[in-house]
Design a protein around this motif. Structure first.
Motif, PDB file in Angstrom:
ATOM      1  N   UNK A 163       0.846   7.321  13.984  1.00 24.08           N
ATOM      2  CA  UNK A 163       1.719   7.688  12.878  1.00 24.08           C
ATOM      3  C   UNK A 163       1.024   8.713  12.001  1.00 24.08           C
ATOM      4  N   UNK A 164       1.803   9.640  11.444  1.00 27.44           N
ATOM      5  CA  UNK A 164       1.242  10.592  10.487  1.00 27.44           C
ATOM      6  C   UNK A 164       1.797  10.347   9.085  1.00 27.44           C
ATOM      7  N   UNK A 165       2.412   9.193   8.872  1.00 34.10           N
ATOM      8  CA  UNK A 165       2.987   8.855   7.570  1.00 34.10           C
ATOM      9  C   UNK A 165       1.881   8.582   6.556  1.00 34.10           C
ATOM     10  N   UNK A 166       2.188   8.835   5.289  1.00 36.84           N
ATOM     11  CA  UNK A 166       1.232   8.651   4.205  1.00 36.84           C
ATOM     12  C   UNK A 166       1.640   7.468   3.323  1.00 36.84           C
ATOM     13  N   UNK A 167       0.632   6.888   2.666  1.00 38.86           N
ATOM     14  CA  UNK A 167       0.880   5.790   1.737  1.00 38.86           C
ATOM     15  C   UNK A 167       0.877   6.349   0.323  1.00 38.86           C
ATOM     16  N   UNK A 168       1.931   6.119  -0.461  1.00 39.52           N
ATOM     17  CA  UNK A 168       2.042   6.777  -1.770  1.00 39.52           C
ATOM     18  C   UNK A 168       1.150   6.217  -2.869  1.00 39.52           C
ATOM     19  N   UNK A 169       0.478   5.085  -2.628  1.00 40.92           N
ATOM     20  CA  UNK A 169      -0.264   4.443  -3.711  1.00 40.92           C
ATOM     21  C   UNK A 169      -1.768   4.433  -3.491  1.00 40.92           C
ATOM     22  N   UNK A 226      -3.939   7.650   2.534  1.00 41.59           N
ATOM     23  CA  UNK A 226      -4.350   6.905   3.721  1.00 41.59           C
ATOM     24  C   UNK A 226      -3.746   5.504   3.731  1.00 41.59           C
ATOM     25  N   UNK A 227      -3.360   5.056   4.919  1.00 39.99           N
ATOM     26  CA  UNK A 227      -2.882   3.677   5.035  1.00 39.99           C
ATOM     27  C   UNK A 227      -3.643   2.912   6.114  1.00 39.99           C
TER      28      UNK A 227
END
Length: 291
Positions: free
Chosen positions: A42-48, A53-54
């Motif tokens: 996955x290339x999705x990001x974590x907003x917090x 990075x997640x």
């Protein structure tokens, strides 16, 4: 002011004794993290997190939110439980209503349903739900969950869901508070318009002030109920004077935890240490503030 204990991604056997300890120490509630699965690619990001990075989620234990809530509710009598937050639009809303109503009914109305929109397309893909129009889908899910958990026959005819009249049983004797999580403008607006409260996910103190200011404006715009709940994570929550400042800003619930969870390392803190930490805070702050 009410106080909520936060602990997540720990040994699953810790949750029951932690819930007992939090109740005994005087906390009002405990938040429950939600994660369905972790995708390999996955290339999705974590907003917090600062860098998005997640990876901290990989190899961490996440007991299903309603399952762990039921287990903790069964061994407590006053402690409230709130998913923080349940990724609502990736789930079938009728099933969520059934799960939430069952726990609330069996626990004596001790469930607050924190809900949000997952920022990751992966969560939608793995559950077979389109990522597009997720906000509008979320709105329909909220309406369905609220309608079904209120008792009696309920029907819904929307863009995404078409539900013939049906009812579920049992339902709680009081409405389940639906608390909206998220920092975006749509999330704040949704909380003020549709929610019974808002849940803050932490971050820069200056940003919290901006969010609270905006929420105040939106609540006035929508005529939000006066008993609207505002749950925040803030360093101010760790001192008596800080808690008083938050109360002056309209905060109703302070969420506190005693370790940084956004690390790739597996938590090795002993259960006794966790209980000592939550108990120490209760003595130094909760006992001096009161609920």
């Amino acid at each position: 002011m009410r106080f909520t204990y936060a602990e997540t991604m720990v040994d699953p056997t810790y949750y029951v004794p932690l819930a007992r300890a939090a109740e005994e120490a005087g906390y009002t509630s405990m938040v429950v993290a939600d994660s369905v699965a972790y995708p390999k690619d996955s290339d999705a990001k974590y907003p917090y997190t600062p860098d998005g990075s997640r990876e901290f989620l990989e190899n961490k234990p996440f007991v299903e939110a309603f399952v762990v809530t039921a287990a903790m509710a069964a061994v407590t009598t006053t402690l409230r439980f709130t998913p923080f937050v349940l990724k609502l639009p990736i789930r079938p809303p009728v099933l969520v209503a059934k799960q939430a109503a069952s726990i609330a009914a069996m626990s004596g109305n001790r469930l607050g349903l924190g809900v949000g929109i997952s920022p990751w397309p992966d969560d939608f893909d793995m559950m077979g739900v389109p990522f597009e129009h997720r906000g509008a889908r979320m709105d329909e899910c909220i309406d369905i969950v609220r309608g079904l958990t209120g008792g009696g026959y309920f029907e819904f005819h929307g863009k995404f869901y078409d539900i013939a009249p049906l009812k579920i049983n049992p339902v709680p004797t009081a409405p389940i508070p639906i608390l909206i999580g998220g920092h975006s403008e749509p999330a704040l607006r949704r909380a003020a318009q549709r929610g019974d409260g808002w849940m803050h996910a932490g971050g820069d103190p200056a940003e919290l002030d901006r969010l609270l200011d905006r929420l105040t404006v939106l609540r006035a715009e929508y005529g939000t109920r006066e008993d609207f709940e505002v749950h925040v994570i803030s360093l101010d929550g760790f001192t008596v004077d800080g808690v008083k400042r938050l109360a002056d800003r309209g905060v109703t619930d302070v969420i506190v935890g005693f370790r940084y969870p956004y690390t790739t390392e597996v938590d090795t803190e002993p259960l006794d240490t966790k209980i000592a930490n939550l108990s120490r805070f209760a003595e130094k702050v909760i006992a001096k503030i009161g609920n």
